[in-house]
Write an enzyme that holds these catalytic residues in place. Sequence first.
Site, PDB file in Angstrom:
ATOM      1  N   ALA A  22      51.750  60.517  47.946  1.00 55.28           N
ATOM      2  CA  ALA A  22      51.894  59.066  47.961  1.00 55.28           C
ATOM      3  C   ALA A  22      52.944  58.592  46.965  1.00 55.28           C
ATOM      4  CB  ALA A  22      50.545  58.401  47.658  1.00 55.28           C
ATOM      5  N   ILE A  43      54.471  48.840  46.934  1.00 54.12           N
ATOM      6  CA  ILE A  43      55.139  49.164  45.677  1.00 54.12           C
ATOM      7  C   ILE A  43      55.723  50.570  45.636  1.00 54.12           C
ATOM      8  CG2 ILE A  43      53.738  47.509  44.392  1.00 54.12           C
ATOM      9  CD1 ILE A  43      52.164  49.978  43.296  1.00 54.12           C
ATOM     10  N   LYS A  44      55.648  51.312  46.735  1.00 55.89           N
ATOM     11  CA  LYS A  44      56.197  52.661  46.720  1.00 55.89           C
ATOM     12  C   LYS A  44      57.725  52.628  46.733  1.00 55.89           C
ATOM     13  CE  LYS A  44      52.345  54.987  46.585  1.00 55.89           C
ATOM     14  NZ  LYS A  44      51.343  53.937  46.551  1.00 55.89           N
ATOM     15  N   ASN A  45      58.346  53.773  46.428  1.00 53.40           N
ATOM     16  CA  ASN A  45      59.818  53.835  46.382  1.00 53.40           C
ATOM     17  C   ASN A  45      60.442  53.404  47.697  1.00 53.40           C
ATOM     18  OD1 ASN A  45      59.789  54.693  43.755  1.00 53.40           O
ATOM     19  ND2 ASN A  45      60.153  56.853  44.221  1.00 53.40           N
TER      20      ASN A  45
END
Length: 370
Positions: free
Chosen positions: A154, A180-182
Amino acid sequence: MTIPVSRPSIGQEELKEVGKVFATGWLGLGSTVFEFEKELEGYLGARHVLAVNSGTTALHIALDALGVGRGDEVIVPSLTFCASVQAITSLGAVPVFCEVSPEDLNINVADVERRITRRTKAIMPVHYCGQACDMDRLLEMGRAGNISIVEDAAHAFGSSWKGRRLGSFGDVTCFSFDPIKNLTCGEGGAVVLSDDGVAELVRTKRILGIDKDTWHRYRNERAWFYEVTTQGYRYHMSNINAAIGLAQLKKFESFVEKKKDVVRRYNEAFRHIEGLRVLNWNLDDTAPFTYILRVLNDRREELIAFLAQRDIGTGIHYIPNHLQPFFKEYSTPLPATEEIGEQILTLPLFYDMTEEQIRSVIRSVSEFFL
């Protein structure tokens, strides 16, 4: 305005791609999702990518497709988001909590080996902060014991192990594309694997176990006839979310390089401060997701309050799961994890951080320890 711990970088490019989906009138699983999957396969060097609606459902459906069920054991670090564990318990399987390494917060492979039993069906390494676990040892362990390695990646889209992208090798890799992940799809995830049979099962399970409908969905059409062939779930990704992901993928490398630069600057500023422990970072192989320090001498809460006064957000990633009330029956003493859980602190790290925001974080943390 408070500097947040994380924030997505989204704009007109994403809106333009979503607009194309709106124009088709087909918002659910369809051609845009399949295009996104193909782009991910090319980027990762993967045989199969199956897009789903979250990283949690990716873990759940992967374990399910591998036959993990009631009474089976899955070894998982306690220091992870509760989603990793919920994916295990929802199948009636038993989470076997293990330690992490203080140097990088990744799974402690030696402790994993000690916890393998005849009931161990899978091991779930968590690539913490985006840094890859020791995949050589884990895969060797899996082969020796006929145990599946289901990677919770994740945090780690775009990261590598010894020059090989996560997802391009191994058994199963699960990614998250949450806000909010890359790389974000708004919400989303993916199951990445090489086994043709398991991939086909995941493909069917993600849309309620319905088979024989894929050809029509490539054309954004709905066939009236369908067959339910297996236990399934409503886990598929929508064309809207895939469209966001397609736009994000074009910008992804710039996201990674900016965050690497911030991590380097943080490390240089904090590594010699007495009272802090900087994690070991391999930035050559890592797409950093989050920046975590260990605050020593029981001063974490004091530092959180100090930074809040300066409008700097902080976080705790995560509270060890073996201490959570719902997982009490699986609890076991994990002294290293418990100590680390009292020390870790997450600082702001996101693509759109301004120079002044970066300097403010560095200056404020440094001033606290003067």
